[in-house]
Design a protein around this motif. Structure first.
Motif, PDB file in Angstrom:
ATOM      1  N   ASN A   1       0.815  -1.220   0.000  1.00  0.00           N
ATOM      2  CA  ASN A   1       0.000   0.000   0.000  1.00  0.00           C
ATOM      3  C   ASN A   1       0.850   1.271   0.000  1.00  0.00           C
ATOM      4  OD1 ASN A   1      -2.435  -1.354  -0.090  1.00  0.00           O
ATOM      5  ND2 ASN A   1      -2.752  -1.313   2.132  1.00  0.00           N
ATOM      6  N   TYR A   2       2.068   1.194   0.499  1.00  0.00           N
ATOM      7  CA  TYR A   2       2.939   2.364   0.483  1.00  0.00           C
ATOM      8  C   TYR A   2       3.358   2.717  -0.951  1.00  0.00           C
ATOM      9  CZ  TYR A   2       3.542   2.326   5.577  1.00  0.00           C
ATOM     10  OH  TYR A   2       3.334   2.388   6.934  1.00  0.00           O
ATOM     11  N   ASP A   3       3.263   1.751  -1.865  1.00  0.00           N
ATOM     12  CA  ASP A   3       3.643   1.958  -3.259  1.00  0.00           C
ATOM     13  C   ASP A   3       2.432   2.029  -4.184  1.00  0.00           C
ATOM     14  OD1 ASP A   3       6.639   1.952  -3.801  1.00  0.00           O
ATOM     15  OD2 ASP A   3       6.479   0.230  -2.464  1.00  0.00           O
ATOM     16  N   LYS A   4       1.269   2.246  -3.630  1.00  0.00           N
ATOM     17  CA  LYS A   4       0.054   2.264  -4.440  1.00  0.00           C
ATOM     18  C   LYS A   4       0.156   3.334  -5.529  1.00  0.00           C
ATOM     19  CE  LYS A   4      -3.745   1.308  -2.393  1.00  0.00           C
ATOM     20  NZ  LYS A   4      -4.953   1.346  -1.523  1.00  0.00           N
ATOM     21  N   ASN A   5      -0.264   2.948  -6.729  1.00  0.00           N
ATOM     22  CA  ASN A   5      -0.374   3.854  -7.884  1.00  0.00           C
ATOM     23  C   ASN A   5       0.960   4.237  -8.514  1.00  0.00           C
ATOM     24  OD1 ASN A   5      -3.204   3.902  -7.672  1.00  0.00           O
ATOM     25  ND2 ASN A   5      -3.114   5.555  -6.169  1.00  0.00           N
ATOM     26  N   ILE A   6       2.067   3.547  -8.173  1.00  0.00           N
ATOM     27  CA  ILE A   6       3.284   3.771  -8.956  1.00  0.00           C
ATOM     28  C   ILE A   6       3.231   2.856 -10.178  1.00  0.00           C
ATOM     29  CG2 ILE A   6       4.593   4.405  -6.893  1.00  0.00           C
ATOM     30  CD1 ILE A   6       6.138   1.756  -7.210  1.00  0.00           C
ATOM     31  N   TYR A   7       4.063   3.144 -11.179  1.00  0.00           N
ATOM     32  CA  TYR A   7       4.010   2.411 -12.434  1.00  0.00           C
ATOM     33  C   TYR A   7       4.447   0.959 -12.259  1.00  0.00           C
ATOM     34  CZ  TYR A   7       3.471   7.013 -14.465  1.00  0.00           C
ATOM     35  OH  TYR A   7       3.006   8.260 -14.766  1.00  0.00           O
ATOM     36  N   LYS A   8       3.700   0.084 -12.923  1.00  0.00           N
ATOM     37  CA  LYS A   8       3.977  -1.343 -12.871  1.00  0.00           C
ATOM     38  C   LYS A   8       4.800  -1.729 -14.099  1.00  0.00           C
ATOM     39  CE  LYS A   8       1.480  -5.684 -12.015  1.00  0.00           C
ATOM     40  NZ  LYS A   8       0.126  -6.249 -11.812  1.00  0.00           N
ATOM     41  N   PRO A   9       5.859  -2.496 -13.922  1.00  0.00           N
ATOM     42  CA  PRO A   9       6.695  -2.850 -15.077  1.00  0.00           C
ATOM     43  C   PRO A   9       5.978  -3.767 -16.058  1.00  0.00           C
ATOM     44  CG  PRO A   9       7.410  -4.041 -13.133  1.00  0.00           C
ATOM     45  CD  PRO A   9       6.386  -3.052 -12.668  1.00  0.00           C
ATOM     46  N   ASP A  10       6.452  -3.747 -17.299  1.00  0.00           N
ATOM     47  CA  ASP A  10       5.920  -4.654 -18.312  1.00  0.00           C
ATOM     48  C   ASP A  10       6.404  -6.076 -18.077  1.00  0.00           C
ATOM     49  OD1 ASP A  10       4.531  -2.771 -20.196  1.00  0.00           O
ATOM     50  OD2 ASP A  10       6.523  -1.877 -20.183  1.00  0.00           O
ATOM     51  N   PHE A  11       7.614  -6.200 -17.500  1.00  0.00           N
ATOM     52  CA  PHE A  11       8.161  -7.536 -17.283  1.00  0.00           C
ATOM     53  C   PHE A  11       9.229  -7.479 -16.201  1.00  0.00           C
ATOM     54  CE2 PHE A  11      10.004 -11.662 -18.272  1.00  0.00           C
ATOM     55  CZ  PHE A  11       8.903 -12.377 -18.719  1.00  0.00           C
ATOM     56  N   VAL A  12       9.317  -8.588 -15.442  1.00  0.00           N
ATOM     57  CA  VAL A  12      10.314  -8.713 -14.373  1.00  0.00           C
ATOM     58  C   VAL A  12      11.178  -9.940 -14.642  1.00  0.00           C
ATOM     59  CG1 VAL A  12      10.712  -8.997 -11.893  1.00  0.00           C
ATOM     60  CG2 VAL A  12       8.729  -7.683 -12.702  1.00  0.00           C
ATOM     61  N   PHE A  13      12.490  -9.746 -14.592  1.00  0.00           N
ATOM     62  CA  PHE A  13      13.436 -10.861 -14.654  1.00  0.00           C
ATOM     63  C   PHE A  13      13.977 -11.094 -13.245  1.00  0.00           C
ATOM     64  CE2 PHE A  13      13.541  -9.186 -18.985  1.00  0.00           C
ATOM     65  CZ  PHE A  13      13.431 -10.355 -19.730  1.00  0.00           C
ATOM     66  N   LEU A  14      13.694 -12.266 -12.696  1.00  0.00           N
ATOM     67  CA  LEU A  14      14.201 -12.634 -11.379  1.00  0.00           C
ATOM     68  C   LEU A  14      15.449 -13.486 -11.592  1.00  0.00           C
ATOM     69  CD1 LEU A  14      14.006 -12.741  -8.311  1.00  0.00           C
ATOM     70  CD2 LEU A  14      12.415 -14.661  -8.534  1.00  0.00           C
ATOM     71  N   ILE A  15      16.599 -12.954 -11.186  1.00  0.00           N
ATOM     72  CA  ILE A  15      17.880 -13.606 -11.453  1.00  0.00           C
ATOM     73  C   ILE A  15      18.243 -14.546 -10.308  1.00  0.00           C
ATOM     74  CG2 ILE A  15      20.294 -13.241 -12.066  1.00  0.00           C
ATOM     75  CD1 ILE A  15      18.231 -12.024 -14.027  1.00  0.00           C
ATOM     76  N   ARG A  16      18.515 -15.795 -10.687  1.00  0.00           N
ATOM     77  CA  ARG A  16      18.978 -16.786  -9.709  1.00  0.00           C
ATOM     78  C   ARG A  16      20.470 -17.050  -9.952  1.00  0.00           C
ATOM     79  NH1 ARG A  16      15.946 -21.236  -7.544  1.00  0.00           N
ATOM     80  NH2 ARG A  16      14.566 -21.201  -9.354  1.00  0.00           N
ATOM     81  N   GLY A  17      21.294 -16.675  -8.998  1.00  0.00           N
ATOM     82  CA  GLY A  17      22.729 -16.885  -9.131  1.00  0.00           C
ATOM     83  C   GLY A  17      23.410 -16.463  -7.838  1.00  0.00           C
ATOM     84  N   ASN A  18      24.655 -16.828  -7.674  1.00  0.00           N
ATOM     85  CA  ASN A  18      25.402 -16.448  -6.479  1.00  0.00           C
ATOM     86  C   ASN A  18      26.870 -16.259  -6.836  1.00  0.00           C
ATOM     87  OD1 ASN A  18      26.384 -15.920  -3.968  1.00  0.00           O
ATOM     88  ND2 ASN A  18      25.764 -17.867  -3.044  1.00  0.00           N
TER      89      ASN A  18
END
Length: 219
Positions: free
Chosen positions: A129-146
């Protein structure tokens, strides 16, 4: 009018996000594709200076709500920039966004529960709710690595290479991304396969439609 695309990269510290982003930006420069790089938190803004002191263990917030709000304020400061560059046809490459705030905050609370230190639990929707109404991305890449062991700089920040914490953070990323109904894929970051990874990421971004663009928001 050809609108831009808003792309976010997420992942634990040392997952290889920065390497992937830098290679992707190099590709766009060769193709003369208009591209804007954003990184959150932005540590140079008014809120960002406070955040930097927190992340480098110089200060503590008086409450978890105060911590959540200042990270949200940091993202809100960039909303006009995101809007204007999308209208101008740029691909915006964003290193972390609100998903990090959700994942890391939930992880902090989980560890506080484990250590019997939590007085009040704040659920994911309240954080969002603290981020309500900010722009939502078209796509998210979640990177798995270390690859944090390959970094030359001294890791002295609040979130560092801790196997228990990193596993919690990654799982909370998945929960946050799914909770917000965001389009995403997981990228298994293999250092010896980086070029193929960049090609795959670029193909996904190219296939995101940008006709009749409608700005999407978190609710």
């Amino acid at each position: 009018m050809k609108f831009g695309k808003f792309i976010v990269f997420e992942g634990i510290n040392g997952s290889g996000k920065t390497t992937i982003i830098n290679k992707l930006i190099e590709l766009y420069k060769k193709k003369n594709q208009k591209c804007l790089y954003l990184k959150f938190p932005n540590r140079t803004s008014k809120s960002g200076i406070v955040i930097n002191d927190f992340l480098t263990n110089k200060i503590k917030f008086n409450s978890l709500e105060e911590q959540i709000k200042i990270f949200a304020d940091n993202r809100k400061e960039a909303q006009d920039t995101i809007y204007n560059f999308l209208l101008s046809g740029y691909i915006i490459i964003c290193d972390r966004y609100l998903y990090s705030n959700l994942a890391y905050t939930m992880t902090d609370q989980s560890l506080d529960i484990y250590n019997n230190k939590l007085n009040k639990y704040i659920n994911i929707q309240t954080i969002l709710n603290y981020d309500k109404n900010i722009y939502k991305p078209d796509f998210v890449f979640l990177i798995r690595g270390n690859y944090i062991h390959l970094r030359n700089d001294s890791i002295s920040e609040r979130y560092h290479n801790d196997e228990l914490k990193n596993n919690l953070i990654f799982n909370n990323y998945l929960f946050a991304i799914n909770h917000t109904n965001s389009k995403y894929t997981i990228i298994n970051n293999e250092y010896n396969n980086l070029n193929n990874t960049i090609i795959s990421i670029n193909e996904i971004i190219e296939n995101i439609p940008n006709l009749d663009y409608k700005f999407k928001y978190f609710d």
